[in-house]
Design an enzyme around this catalytic site. Structure first.
Site, mmCIF file in Angstrom:
data_model
loop_
_atom_site.group_PDB
_atom_site.id
_atom_site.type_symbol
_atom_site.label_atom_id
_atom_site.label_comp_id
_atom_site.label_asym_id
_atom_site.label_seq_id
_atom_site.Cartn_x
_atom_site.Cartn_y
_atom_site.Cartn_z
ATOM 1 N N ASP A 1 0.859 -1.180 0.000
ATOM 2 C CA ASP A 1 0.000 0.000 0.000
ATOM 3 C C ASP A 1 0.896 1.231 0.000
ATOM 4 O OD1 ASP A 1 -1.764 2.076 0.525
ATOM 5 O OD2 ASP A 1 -2.938 0.946 1.987
ATOM 6 N N HIS A 2 0.837 2.006 -1.068
ATOM 7 C CA HIS A 2 1.728 3.158 -1.193
ATOM 8 C C HIS A 2 1.387 4.270 -0.209
ATOM 9 C CE1 HIS A 2 5.072 4.810 -3.245
ATOM 10 N NE2 HIS A 2 4.877 4.180 -4.394
#
Length: 476
Positions: free
Chosen positions: A446-447
């Site tokens: 998850d950026h």
């Protein structure tokens, strides 16, 4: 005088609000004991056998197989205080007549489900007697009775197909198999089972349906009339757009576990801005270390357990990846413990059991827990608690013979480590070309919780530990 009590669908926990009736375990008129399972339902988490808190005679059932009921809806009524079926004028008798026309089958003709291999039948298991299947005499799919003829009639007996090897009740591995055959209009007496003692598996039904469809497709061109221009009326010109007629194609309801997975994956793709990085690693030393461990005696150590040990130690160095995102509060929540999920393939699809407190377990403990949860998934005894609460997922897709993948993150987690197959490949080792055991590792993250530097650092540390297992000695 017997008192008629109503048993409602109980709260099955984990925030579940509804369930689908898969199979009734009792019929109207049956005598049930306290806490005896009476119905098998499928929730968004698992298959559940629901026990009845009353003992007595079943006077009515509410809902057919395949019906979805909300929590709190009536399931059945039980006459408490007597062991005989209620008289016609007794309370609940009229409901009993309309609720079901099924009659119990003698025990000697029932098919035991003790070794059926049902997947995800959770919340504990009943004894063999309570789990013995009942075969519905009025089911045309099971008995070969034409839908227009009443069960047990002379016409039904005369026209029922008699396929060799299927005299009496048809042995079927799962109620889901019966349901699939019923939806496809397939007579199970015409299906040859490939399971033990001729047990009919889901794969047998799917093969029979495919074979029937292929035969119909091959017969269609020969029997199709030809129009004036020399083409079959049903053919569509390649230059014209193809329109799918309403109702065409097979429709499979997204319910239960499959529906929950669909919702979770859709939510993950919608909410999580994910990215993937990958690296090839030389796993020769890791394989040699495992061989040495197992040669020393004691319980065998699995490769998955060693990868899990590497994974949890990497998470201790990069805790950003063991977290979740609270968009309501707009906060990243770093979690104190690693509850490691791992992908396990079952007959009903992919499930992700969770190993609790994986960061505090030894390689032996991890091996035992992986084996226990995997066997529970295959045998159908996983509970919703076994499938929830994960903080990070380890996906060993190498068992399917593939090298790499970009999986969807298991919402609400923040990352997933993928491990491909370990195979001999040419590799530069100590300045020379050699054949080494190489594996591809991938990390989908998850950026929002970290940038590429953190994700790359985590993946590189995992690869270093795979290539040089002695690195883990620093953490002991």
């Amino acid at each position: 005088m017997a008192q008629v009590l109503e048993f409602k669908l109980p709260d099955l926990g984990e925030g579940l609000t509804e369930a689908e009736i898969v199979r009734w375990l009792v019929n109207v008129g049956d005598v049930v004991a306290i806490d005896q399972p009476v119905v098998e339902v499928e929730t968004a988490k698992a298959m559940v056998e629901v026990p009845c808190p009353y003992g007595g005679v079943v006077t009515a059932r509410f809902g057919d197989e395949g019906t979805e009921l909300p929590v709190g809806a009536p399931l059945l009524t039980v006459a408490v205080g007597g062991t005989e079926a209620p008289a016609t004028g007794a309370p609940g008798a009229s409901a009993a007549k309309t609720a079901s026309s099924e009659s119990p089958v003698p025990a000697e003709s029932a098919v035991s489900s003790e070794h059926s291999g049902n997947v995800l039948v959770g919340y504990g298991t009943a004894g063999p007697a309570a789990r013995r299947r009942r075969v519905r005499r009025d089911d045309p799919v099971l008995t070969g009775t034409p839908s227009g003829a009443p069960a047990g009639s002379a016409q039904a007996v005369a026209t029922a197909p008699r396929t060799a090897g299927h005299q009496g009740p048809v042995p079927v591995i799962s109620p889901l198999v019966r349901k699939l055959a019923r939806e496809k209009g397939l007579d199970l007496r015409e299906v040859r089972g490939s399971g033990p003692d001729g047990l009919i598996l889901r794969a047998d039904v799917e093969r029979a349906v495919t074979a029937a469809g292929t035969a119909a497709a091959l017969a269609a061109p020969a029997s199709a009339p030809v129009s004036a221009n020399g083409s079959a009326p049903g053919r569509v010109s390649t230059s014209a757009p193809v329109a799918v007629a309403a109702g065409a194609g097979e429709r499979i309801p997204l319910r239960g576990v499959r529906g929950a997975v669909a919702d979770k994956l859709s939510r993950s793709r919608t909410e999580i801005p994910d990215a993937t990085c990958w690296v090839d690693a030389d796993a020769t030393e890791l394989m040699a270390a495992r061989t040495a461990m197992n040669a020393a005696g004691g319980p065998k150590i699995s490769l998955l357990a060693l990868l899990a040990r590497i994974c949890v130690h990497a998470l201790s160095r990069y805790p950003e990846l063991n977290s979740t995102v609270d968009m309501g509060a707009r906060e990243i929540v770093r979690l104190p413990s690693v509850h490691l999920g791992f992908a396990a393939q079952t007959e009903r699809g992919l499930v992700v059991p969770v190993v609790r407190d994986a960061g505090t377990r030894t390689a032996e403990s991890l091996t035992e827990e992986f084996a226990r949860l995997t066997e529970a998934a295959r045998q159908g005894t996983l509970t919703p608690a076994d499938l929830t609460g994960g903080t990070f997922t380890l996906n060993n897709y190498g068992v399917f013979g593939v090298d790499g993948s970009t999986p969807i993150i298991n919402h609400p987690e923040a990352a997933m480590l993928g491990v491909g197959r370990i195979i001999p490949k040419p590799w530069v080792h100590q300045g020379e070309l050699a054949v080494r055991q190489v594996v591809q590792l991938s990390l989908t993250f998850d950026h929002r919780v970290c940038d590429g530097g953190t994700a790359g650092g985590f993946l590189r540390y995992v690869a270093d530990c795979v290539e040089h297992p002695a690195v883990l000695l620093r953490t002991l």
